[in-house]
Write an enzyme that holds these catalytic residues in place. Structure first.
Site, PDB file in Angstrom:
ATOM      1  N   GLY A  12       0.769  -1.233   0.000  1.00  0.00           N
ATOM      2  CA  GLY A  12       0.000   0.000   0.000  1.00  0.00           C
ATOM      3  C   GLY A  12       0.799   1.281   0.000  1.00  0.00           C
ATOM      4  O   GLY A  12       1.795   1.445  -0.704  1.00  0.00           O
ATOM      5  N   TYR A 151     -11.424   2.703  15.218  1.00  0.00           N
ATOM      6  CA  TYR A 151     -10.432   3.146  14.241  1.00  0.00           C
ATOM      7  C   TYR A 151     -10.398   4.672  14.184  1.00  0.00           C
ATOM      8  O   TYR A 151      -9.318   5.279  14.226  1.00  0.00           O
ATOM      9  CB  TYR A 151     -10.764   2.579  12.863  1.00  0.00           C
ATOM     10  CG  TYR A 151      -9.830   3.045  11.774  1.00  0.00           C
ATOM     11  CD1 TYR A 151      -8.532   2.549  11.685  1.00  0.00           C
ATOM     12  CD2 TYR A 151     -10.238   3.981  10.824  1.00  0.00           C
ATOM     13  CE1 TYR A 151      -7.665   2.983  10.691  1.00  0.00           C
ATOM     14  CE2 TYR A 151      -9.382   4.421   9.830  1.00  0.00           C
ATOM     15  CZ  TYR A 151      -8.100   3.913   9.762  1.00  0.00           C
ATOM     16  OH  TYR A 151      -7.243   4.349   8.775  1.00  0.00           O
TER      17      TYR A 151
END
Length: 291
Positions: A12, A151
């Site tokens: 990523g 998160y």
């Protein structure tokens, strides 16, 4: 030659950022938690004839951080640029998400960045220069979505830490930037959707809703932007001393922040749910009380 240390380079944004700095001729230390995940990074580096170092480093482990940073600095001197990119995502209801998963989010996304920053700051202060880039998320800057509270909390905490650190180290000639990417096609997107999809369905009060969110996340990940764009933004932030402390990355992130200016959560939530239902189908109806 600039010494750049980047965490979370197995895939990523971290992988693309390591390659982007290496193309400039910088001395890149592309850290990975598991050396086996570095194969793609090394393959692409060889294909472009790029030179980079791939230390093993676990941002959740004090000993690992100290050993890796000490080895890098002993070999090449103080770190000029730190990119705190390592991160994980898990979704789940506030009431029932396992606390060990919630703690993993904070341990990696927040405490990991803090550990790394503390490790490199003495060298930066001694030299009177340096840049720390904290890769946060749009989720830490906007409203939390259902099942995404933990998160978002970890990324919001990273943003607050970045603000305090910015003010504290500025007198020493050190810059801090907190980048907040929107949707990018990174492993964290795929792993988040996979973890959500793997949750039990139909047995708990939130399970159907959680499965619905999984479908939404999967569809969002399908249309995510190329991680190379985020890498370019990181390099640009390092180069440009006028980069704002909080910088949104990606067209979707910029658009979201413009839309949310002055909008209360209660007004935003219905629009989010409409968008989610357009991609994932109708939101499930909760089970009757007492079930």
């Amino acid at each position: 030659m600039t010494a750049v240390l980047i965490t979370g380079c197995g895939s990523g944004i971290g992988l693309e950022t390591a390659l982007a700095f290496a193309r400039r001729g910088d001395r890149v230390h592309a850290c990975v938690r598991n050396p086996a995940t570095a194969e793609e990074l090394l393959r692409r580096a060889r294909a472009e004839d790029l030179t980079l170092d791939v230390p093993q480093l676990d941002v959740t482990d004090d000993t690992s951080v100290t050993a890796a940073v000490t080895a890098v600095q002993d070999r090449n001197g103080p770190v000029d640029v730190l990119v705190n990119n390592a991160g994980v995502d898990r979704t789940g209801p506030v009431e029932t998400m396992p606390l060990d998963q919630a703690r993993t989010l904070m341990e990696t996304n927040y405490w990991g960045a803090l550990r790394m920053s503390r490790a490199v700051l003495p060298g930066m202060r001694a030299r009177g220069s340096g840049v720390i880039v904290n890769v946060s998320s749009l989720a830490g800057r906007t409203f939390a979505v259902p099942h995404g509270g933990f998160y978002a909390a970890s990324k919001a905490a990273l943003g607050a830490l970045s603000e305090a650190l910015y003010a504290e180290v500025q007198p020493f000639g050190i810059r801090v930037v907190c980048l907040e990417p929107g949707s990018f096609a990174s492993a964290i997107q795929r792993k988040s959707a996979a973890c959500t999809a793997g949750q039990p369905s139909g047995t708990g009060p939130y399970d159907a809703d959680h499965a619905w969110l999984s479908r939404f996340l999967t569809r969002v990940a399908e249309g995510a932007a190329d991680c190379a764009e985020a890498a370019e933004a990181i390099v640009a932030a390092v180069d440009d001393p006028d980069t704002p402390l909080h910088t949104a990355v990606g067209k979707d992130a910029e658009a979201a922040l413009r839309f949310l200016a002055g909008v209360p959560y209660e007004q935003w939530l219905p629009s989010f749910l409409d968008q989610a239902q357009s991609l994932a189908g109708p939101r499930p109806v909760p089970p009757p009380a007492g079930h």
